[in-house]
Each structure stands twice: as C-alpha cells, then as structure tokens.
Design a protein around this motif. Structure first.
Motif, PDB file in Angstrom:
ATOM      1  N   ALA A 103      49.799  52.584  22.358  1.00 20.40           N
ATOM      2  CA  ALA A 103      48.963  51.864  23.319  1.00 20.40           C
ATOM      3  C   ALA A 103      47.833  51.120  22.620  1.00 20.40           C
ATOM      4  N   VAL A 104      47.160  51.787  21.677  1.00 23.24           N
ATOM      5  CA  VAL A 104      46.071  51.140  20.939  1.00 23.24           C
ATOM      6  C   VAL A 104      46.589  49.935  20.173  1.00 23.24           C
ATOM      7  N   MET A 105      47.740  50.102  19.530  1.00 20.89           N
ATOM      8  CA  MET A 105      48.323  49.007  18.764  1.00 20.89           C
ATOM      9  C   MET A 105      48.702  47.841  19.677  1.00 20.89           C
ATOM     10  N   LEU A 106      49.342  48.124  20.803  1.00 24.00           N
ATOM     11  CA  LEU A 106      49.791  47.073  21.714  1.00 24.00           C
ATOM     12  C   LEU A 106      48.615  46.322  22.324  1.00 24.00           C
ATOM     13  N   VAL A 107      47.612  47.045  22.778  1.00 23.79           N
ATOM     14  CA  VAL A 107      46.449  46.405  23.403  1.00 23.79           C
ATOM     15  C   VAL A 107      45.710  45.529  22.394  1.00 23.79           C
ATOM     16  N   SER A 108      45.507  46.043  21.190  1.00 17.35           N
ATOM     17  CA  SER A 108      44.782  45.282  20.169  1.00 17.35           C
ATOM     18  C   SER A 108      45.529  44.010  19.799  1.00 17.35           C
ATOM     19  N   GLU A 109      46.814  44.135  19.545  1.00 16.63           N
ATOM     20  CA  GLU A 109      47.586  42.966  19.135  1.00 16.63           C
ATOM     21  C   GLU A 109      47.715  41.955  20.260  1.00 16.63           C
ATOM     22  N   ALA A 111      45.480  41.398  22.711  1.00 18.22           N
ATOM     23  CA  ALA A 111      44.190  40.724  22.856  1.00 18.22           C
ATOM     24  C   ALA A 111      44.004  39.660  21.780  1.00 18.22           C
ATOM     25  N   ILE A 112      44.327  39.999  20.537  1.00 11.86           N
ATOM     26  CA  ILE A 112      44.204  39.022  19.449  1.00 11.86           C
ATOM     27  C   ILE A 112      45.145  37.852  19.674  1.00 11.86           C
ATOM     28  N   SER A 113      46.369  38.144  20.101  1.00 13.98           N
ATOM     29  CA  SER A 113      47.365  37.085  20.314  1.00 13.98           C
ATOM     30  C   SER A 113      46.925  36.106  21.391  1.00 13.98           C
ATOM     31  N   VAL A 114      46.327  36.596  22.461  1.00 19.05           N
ATOM     32  CA  VAL A 114      45.881  35.716  23.546  1.00 19.05           C
ATOM     33  C   VAL A 114      44.827  34.731  23.044  1.00 19.05           C
ATOM     34  N   VAL A 115      43.832  35.249  22.325  1.00 20.73           N
ATOM     35  CA  VAL A 115      42.764  34.377  21.819  1.00 20.73           C
ATOM     36  C   VAL A 115      43.313  33.342  20.838  1.00 20.73           C
ATOM     37  N   LEU A 116      44.152  33.784  19.894  1.00 22.09           N
ATOM     38  CA  LEU A 116      44.688  32.864  18.902  1.00 22.09           C
ATOM     39  C   LEU A 116      45.615  31.832  19.531  1.00 22.09           C
ATOM     40  N   THR A 117      46.426  32.257  20.504  1.00 16.22           N
ATOM     41  CA  THR A 117      47.332  31.316  21.164  1.00 16.22           C
ATOM     42  C   THR A 117      46.552  30.191  21.837  1.00 16.22           C
ATOM     43  N   LEU A 118      45.535  30.539  22.579  1.00 15.11           N
ATOM     44  CA  LEU A 118      44.733  29.515  23.255  1.00 15.11           C
ATOM     45  C   LEU A 118      44.059  28.596  22.244  1.00 15.11           C
ATOM     46  N   ARG A 119      43.572  29.167  21.145  1.00 12.76           N
ATOM     47  CA  ARG A 119      42.904  28.344  20.135  1.00 12.76           C
ATOM     48  C   ARG A 119      43.882  27.383  19.466  1.00 12.76           C
ATOM     49  N   PHE A 120      45.033  27.886  19.043  1.00 14.08           N
ATOM     50  CA  PHE A 120      46.035  27.030  18.413  1.00 14.08           C
ATOM     51  C   PHE A 120      46.528  25.948  19.370  1.00 14.08           C
ATOM     52  N   TRP A 121      46.738  26.320  20.606  1.00 13.89           N
ATOM     53  CA  TRP A 121      47.333  25.419  21.602  1.00 13.89           C
ATOM     54  C   TRP A 121      46.343  24.337  22.043  1.00 13.89           C
ATOM     55  N   ILE A 122      45.107  24.740  22.360  1.00 16.62           N
ATOM     56  CA  ILE A 122      44.149  23.802  22.943  1.00 16.62           C
ATOM     57  C   ILE A 122      43.410  22.991  21.875  1.00 16.62           C
ATOM     58  N   PHE A 137      52.348  36.637  15.200  1.00 21.03           N
ATOM     59  CA  PHE A 137      52.595  36.990  13.797  1.00 21.03           C
ATOM     60  C   PHE A 137      51.308  37.448  13.116  1.00 21.03           C
ATOM     61  N   HIS A 138      50.253  36.649  13.244  1.00 22.75           N
ATOM     62  CA  HIS A 138      49.007  36.990  12.560  1.00 22.75           C
ATOM     63  C   HIS A 138      48.287  38.172  13.214  1.00 22.75           C
ATOM     64  N   ALA A 139      48.474  38.360  14.515  1.00 21.05           N
ATOM     65  CA  ALA A 139      47.882  39.524  15.183  1.00 21.05           C
ATOM     66  C   ALA A 139      48.510  40.810  14.664  1.00 21.05           C
ATOM     67  N   VAL A 140      49.827  40.811  14.517  1.00 24.09           N
ATOM     68  CA  VAL A 140      50.516  41.981  13.975  1.00 24.09           C
ATOM     69  C   VAL A 140      50.070  42.248  12.538  1.00 24.09           C
ATOM     70  N   ALA A 174      39.919  47.385  13.635  1.00 20.61           N
ATOM     71  CA  ALA A 174      40.516  48.352  14.561  1.00 20.61           C
ATOM     72  C   ALA A 174      41.641  49.125  13.899  1.00 20.61           C
ATOM     73  N   GLY A 175      42.442  48.436  13.084  1.00 22.28           N
ATOM     74  CA  GLY A 175      43.547  49.118  12.430  1.00 22.28           C
ATOM     75  C   GLY A 175      43.117  49.996  11.276  1.00 22.28           C
TER      76      GLY A 175
END
Length: 418
Positions: A103-109, A111-122, A137-140, A174-175
């Motif tokens: 759960a900790v791993m999934l939630v952390s990755e 959250a990071i993926s959402v922020v990076l996706t929006l940044r890369f996309w927008i 990829f980079h969140a993992v 976090a990791g």
C-alpha cells in the motif's frame, strides 16, 4: 534482458551487459554500462521497471520478514523487545506487513506519477501517453531508489524544475527511510516523544546527514562552472537539495558528477557508504549503524559504562552487530577498490573508490567511468551490487540468529589498544 526484443537495435545484448543491467535493476542500484534510453527498447524499459519494482518490494518485504524471523527466535522476552522497537511488526501479522508495504509503495508511486504526468503533459508538451509512461517509470525508480532514467543526462535537463525534482526527491526519501519507520510515523506523528529508538535514529539521522550534505554541496559547488555555477540562487538551492537526497541512494543526478570538486566527491562517497534506513529500498551500512557507532564512541570518550540513547540502554549485542556490519562494509569497499584499480589502467583512485562505493551502497551515481570499464571490472561491480544489497540484511540477521549462551567464561585480559 538478452531477448532481442529488449534491445532497440537488431540483435540481443551481450551477456555481461544484460547481466549488469538486470543486477543493477533487481538490486535497485541504477548503474548502467549502456545508454539506457537509446540502447533498450520500450520492452526493455518495461523490464527495467518490473525488475526494479520486484527488487524494491522484495527487499523491503525480505528485510521486514527477516526481522520477524529474528523476533520469533529470540523467545518471549526478545519478541516483546522486538515488538517495542519495530512499531508493532510482530510474527503474528505477516499478511498485514505485506499489505502495508504494498500500500505504501502503491500510494507513493501513484502520487509521484500524477504530478509528473501533469507536468510532462502540460508544460513540456508531451503526448499524454508518453507523459504517463515516463512519469510511471521515474516514479517507480524513485521510490525503489533504483535511479534509472529515460534521458541520457539523467535529470540534468530538469535541474531548475521543482515540479520534477521535488516529487522524485520525496519519493526517494519515502523509499529510503524504511517501512517500519514510515508505519510508526503515520501512527505516532503527533507524539514524537513516543517514537522508538530506531525511528528516532533514522529520522534525526536523516535530517542531520541531509543537512550536512546539502550545505557541503552548496558551499563547495557554488562557484563551480561545471555544476552549480551557471545557475541562479533558487536553482542552486534546489539542485543542492536534490543531489544531496539522491546521494543517499536515489541514483538520479541533476548536475554533472564528473565535474564536481574533489571535496564534494569525497563527501558524496561517504554519504553513499552510510546510505538510508534499515528495511528500506536504500543501501549502504544504514543510518542506524552509523549513529550507533557514533554513540559508542561518545560513550567511550566520556567513560560511560553503557551506551544510552534517549534514556534507553543499547544492548552489547546490538553494538557488536553495528561494528561488524560497518567493518565488513569498509573491507568490501577497500577490497573492491583495489581490485577495480588492478583491473583498469586509466581510472583514478578517487573515481574507482566512488564507483565501488556507489555499487556496494546500491546508489547508482557515477562519474562516467562505468561504461568504459572492461568486462571483468563490470562483473566485479555486479558482485558488489549483489553483496551490498543483501549483505547487510543477511549479516545482521545471521548475527542475531547465531547468538549463543555459554555455561562458562574465559579469564579476562586487556591487550593494549591505540
């Protein structure tokens, strides 16, 4: 990794290249002997992601379950002490441990993926599919402290972008802080006075070492034209903070490490050797080991009969474990550096020490010499990555499980010391 589909160009990867890359991913190191974004195909990048995820999840789980095994073998008194020091991670809730780690791993990755996706996309105008894939990829890689990147310069191109650097930095934190500590912080964040000794050492040790590394990097590299020199003040602060956290085990770099001053290289090598928290995706001898040795030295200098941390006496067995892990780490790094120096002709000693420490501590930072090493030296780094990844956990657990009680004691003698 030797499948032809894993390589971008026709044909398959050579054995040593595939072995090095696979070991670096599973050991969540991030060192590479080829250019990751161009040498491997999309399928190869997916394999790297899966291997890093398995390596991070498996190592966290293994470390936690080994602590459970130790607690079972210590008897009732030892299990109660282990329960007090591991924030409730006892032998009766193995399934709960696995679920919480996932759960900790999934939630952390996520959250990071959402922020990076929006940044890369927008902002960077990536297609949504590419933005999502690179973010995941980079969140993992960040949470698992692996350090592979889909850019030839790692994260150097994003050195001034806090929306890229900070999420990845906090993912690395976090990791690397350790699952038992994360669990206790979530449960006891309002009562720092009730933290276990392990959590205290990990949290305050992380703050202390991170602050030291940040200030050191900022001071020594402020005017260096190859690193922080061309950047503005806010960007220098961001780059120093990011690179300091990545040094602990993250493996990404936002500046050219080959152009660092020798003072910064020495400090970075030391921080890599210490590493992150126990039962985490980080490597090194671990923060608790380093701080325990510091407390042992302080107690000896003061003439104290016991090593005491926040009104808690540290068992002599734990002190011996810390000494053993630290000295074995020093021996491995020293032997590895000498072997690497013997196997190569044109690698300076300080760079050899840096590469060996990075491999042993599974950090993944490099001054640019890894790809040019001969196959024998690359195999040496593979061995160091593997030993460094599982060695400290195995040694610590083996020592705890191998505790013996003798019915007699030999006469005491005091040889001269110093």
């Amino acid at each position: 990794m030797m499948l032809p589909a894993a390589r971008a160009e026709p044909g398959h990867a050579p054995l040593v290249t595939a072995l090095f890359t696979a070991a670096s991913a599973v050991c969540v190191t991030g060192l590479s002997v080829v250019d990751t974004p161009t040498y491997w195909s999309t399928f190869g990048h997916v394999l790297l992601t899966v291997l890093s995820q398995i390596g991070g999840f498996g190592i966290m789980t293994l470390a936690t379950l080994l602590s459970l095994l130790v607690s079972r073998r210590l008897g009732l008194r030892g299990r109660l002490l282990a329960q007090a020091e591991s924030a409730g991670l006892t032998g009766g809730n193995v399934a709960g441990v696995l679920v919480r780690v996932a759960a900790v791993m999934l939630v952390s990755e996520t959250a990071i993926s959402v922020v990076l996706t929006l940044r890369f996309w927008i902002v960077y105008d990536y297609a949504f599919g590419r933005a999502l894939w690179e973010a995941v990829f980079h969140a993992v890689q960040a949470f698992n402290n692996a350090g592979f990147a889909l850019y030839p310069d790692s994260l150097v191109r994003f050195v001034t972008d806090p929306w890229i650097c900070l999420p990845l930095t906090f993912g690395v934190l976090a990791g690397s802080i350790g699952f038992p500590v994360l669990f206790e912080l979530v449960r006891e964040w309002r009562r720092p006075g009730g933290w276990s000794t392990h959590t205290r050492l990990t949290v305050w040790g992380t703050v202390l070492l991170s602050g030291f590394g940040f200030l050191t990097f900022l001071v020594f590299e402020w005017r260096n034209p190859g690193t922080l020199g061309p950047l503005g003040t806010p960007a220098k602060v961001l780059a120093a903070f990011t690179q300091d956290i990545m040094t602990r085990s993250g493996g990404f770099n936002t500046v050219d490490l080959a152009k660092m001053n020798s003072e910064t290289t020495a400090v970075t090598t030391g921080l890599m050797f210490i590493g992150g928290g126990s039962a985490s995706t980080a490597g090194g001898i671990k923060i608790t080991t380093f701080l325990l040795l510091a407390y042992v030295i302080w107690a000896e200098l003061r003439g104290e009969p016991d090593v005491v941390i926040h009104h808690r006496r540290i068992a002599e067995e734990t002190q011996r474990q810390a000494v053993t892990v630290a000295l074995l780490g020093v021996a491995l790094v020293a032997a590895g550096t000498l072997l690497l120096d013997a196997l190569t002709d044109d690698v300076p000693f300080d760079k050899a020490l840096f590469e060996v420490t990075s491999a042993f501590a599974t950090v993944g930072l490099t001054t640019g010499v890894t790809a040019n090493l001969p196959p024998s030296a690359q195999v040496l780094l593979v061995i160091l990555m593997y030993v460094g990844r599982v060695g400290t956990i195995t040694v610590g657990t083996a020592i705890a499980l191998n505790t013996r009680r003798r019915l007699y004691r030999y006469p005491e003698e005091r040889p001269l010391v110093g």
